[in-house]
Structures are given as C-alpha cells and as structure tokens.
Motif scaffolding. Structure first.
Motif, short mmCIF file in Angstrom:
data_model
loop_
_atom_site.label_atom_id
_atom_site.label_comp_id
_atom_site.label_asym_id
_atom_site.label_seq_id
_atom_site.Cartn_x
_atom_site.Cartn_y
_atom_site.Cartn_z
N GLY A 164 16.13 -2.81 6.93
CA GLY A 164 15.29 -3.84 5.92
C GLY A 164 16.27 -5.04 5.50
O GLY A 164 15.74 -6.31 5.49
N GLN A 180 7.00 -9.11 0.02
CA GLN A 180 7.54 -8.41 0.76
C GLN A 180 9.07 -8.25 0.63
O GLN A 180 9.60 -6.82 0.55
CB GLN A 180 7.46 -8.85 2.33
N SER A 189 9.78 -6.72 -2.97
CA SER A 189 9.30 -5.32 -3.17
C SER A 189 10.37 -4.29 -2.23
O SER A 189 10.73 -3.31 -2.49
CB SER A 189 7.91 -4.75 -2.68
N GLY A 190 10.59 -4.91 -0.98
CA GLY A 190 11.63 -4.45 -0.22
C GLY A 190 12.97 -4.00 -0.92
O GLY A 190 13.68 -2.99 -0.79
N ALA A 200 5.96 -1.90 -6.18
CA ALA A 200 6.75 -1.99 -5.07
C ALA A 200 6.27 -1.40 -3.88
O ALA A 200 5.99 -1.92 -2.84
CB ALA A 200 8.49 -1.90 -5.39
N THR A 224 2.94 -2.77 -2.71
CA THR A 224 3.02 -4.27 -2.82
C THR A 224 3.72 -4.29 -1.15
O THR A 224 3.27 -5.06 -0.32
CB THR A 224 3.89 -4.92 -3.57
N HIS A 225 4.63 -3.45 -0.61
CA HIS A 225 5.22 -3.58 0.45
C HIS A 225 4.24 -3.24 1.56
O HIS A 225 4.09 -3.89 2.73
CB HIS A 225 6.53 -2.60 0.49
N TRP A 241 2.27 -5.61 4.69
CA TRP A 241 2.15 -5.21 5.87
C TRP A 241 0.77 -5.52 6.34
O TRP A 241 0.32 -5.91 7.40
CB TRP A 241 2.38 -3.95 6.09
#
Length: 239
Positions: A98, A120, A123-124, A177, A180-181, A185
């Motif tokens: 990531g 993205q 949250s990642g 998070a 959201t991630h 996608w």
C-alpha cells in the motif's frame, strides 16, 4: 532530439518502441500492475479475517458473554501459531504494498482533487497505522501481560478517564477507514452510489461498537488487571 527533451517540452511525438525510455516505462507499468494485483489478492484473503472479526465485535451489543462467544467462533481461523504468523506476514506485506502504491499515486499527481482517490489514500494510511498499533497491542497483551484479548480488553480504554479521549476516535476512525477503503474499490469500478453506503455503514457500525464497549447500553466495569496497564503507561493511577 532525446527522449528526455521530448518529455520536458510536452511534445506529442511518440517515442520509437525500441528506445530505452520506452522499455523502462513498459517495465514500470508491468511492475505497478503486479503490485496492484498482489495488493488486491492480499486484500481478498485479509477480508476473510477482517469481516468476521468486525461482525463478531458487533455481538457486544448483547453483552460481554455474547461478544466473547462470537469471537471464539472465528478465532480458530487465526489463533493457531502458524495461522497467526501467516496473518501477521500478510498484514505487513499489505501495508508495504500500500505504501508503494500510495507513493506512486502522489508522485503521479493523481490526488489533487478531494474525491475517492484522496479518501483511498487517507483511509489506507490510517488503516496501516491502526493495524500496526492494534496488532502490537494485542500480541503484547497475550504474550507479555498474559491477558486475553476479550470484551474487557477492548472496553477498558473506553472506561479509563484519560485514555477514553483517545480511544473513542481511534476505534471510530478504524471502522470508518476500513469501510471507506472498500468503498473506494467499488467507486473505481463504477459503483459510486453503492460505494457511499460503505463509509455510512461504517459510521453506523462504529456507533454500535462504541455504545456496546463504552457502556452506553449496559454497565461496563473494567477489571483492575487491564486498567493497571494504562495507569502504568500514564505514570500512575489517574482514576
């Protein structure tokens, strides 16, 4: 004219397919695609652990006994030593992949507008931080402090008069998070309306989570054995 000059001047001329610059770009694209595929493959495996784990925590709404029973039902998938080592390895590799993808995104300048790309990344990044902290704390609790990671382990920092101000947002942001991630996608695959439901549901899950472990629905009393760990970290009893 050299390839670097063409790129600096913004020329629309195409580079000959045999140039070293073209080969390097092709290799870079292939490498990036492989990293994305591996990140996606890891994510599918990790979801098989994360989603049942999150759902088991929702059983806390029925009380500590129901929560611990639900958690025991899913622990067989990751508590054996080899499974635990594999899970930790997957989590660390997912964080590393990531970070590589996030750096490429930022360098490419594809994150200038607030949108799913930004969400993205944000949250990642938070998930990576949470996994490192939460995972380390869980392992330390079990192997160093010899305390089970059960309902009391989750609830205690929400009952402590000092740490609750940190752990309420800490837990909330972790759940939001994650959803959201996953929403990002879906959004990148054209399901934008459906994607928005995930962070919204994450906020709902977080509310149920906090209401259960925070003692909003029923009295929750943190055991002294768990409270003493936070007191020790903070330099003495603050209760």
């Amino acid at each position: 004219m050299r390839a670097n000059d063409l790129r600096r001047k913004g020329s629309s001329a195409r580079l000959p397919p045999g140039t070293s610059t073209t080969k390097a770009l092709d290799l870079s694209r292939i490498k990036l695609q492989r990293i994305r595929r591996l990140h996606r493959f890891n994510a599918i495996i990790l979801l098989a652990f994360l989603l049942p784990h999150v759902v088991a925590h929702l059983f806390a709404v029925a009380g500590p006994a129901a929560h611990d029973a639900a958690l025991d039902m899913v622990r067989w998938t990751y508590r054996p030593f080899l499974s635990e080592i594999s899970l930790v390895t997957l989590l660390l590799s997912q964080i590393g992949l990531g970070v590589v993808l996030a750096r490429r995104r930022v360098k490419a300048g594809g994150n200038k507008r607030l949108g799913w790309g930004t969400m993205q990344l944000a949250s990642g990044g938070y998930l990576a931080l949470f996994i490192l902290l939460h995972g380390s704390a869980a392992l330390a609790s079990r192997y160093i402090n010899q305390l089970p990671t059960n309902f009391d382990w989750v609830a205690t920092p929400l009952q402590h008069p000092v740490t609750k101000w940190l752990f309420y947002p800490y837990y909330t942001l972790a759940i939001v998070a994650l959803m959201t991630h996953l929403g990002a996608w879906l959004a990148f695959r054209g399901h934008r309306k459906l994607a928005w439901l995930l962070p919204i549901s994450g906020a709902l899950f977080a509310t149920i989570y906090l209401a259960s472990f925070g003692g909003w629905l029923f009295p929750v009393e943190a055991p002294a054995s768990y409270l003493s760990i936070y007191d020790e970290v903070l330099g003495g009893p603050l209760r």
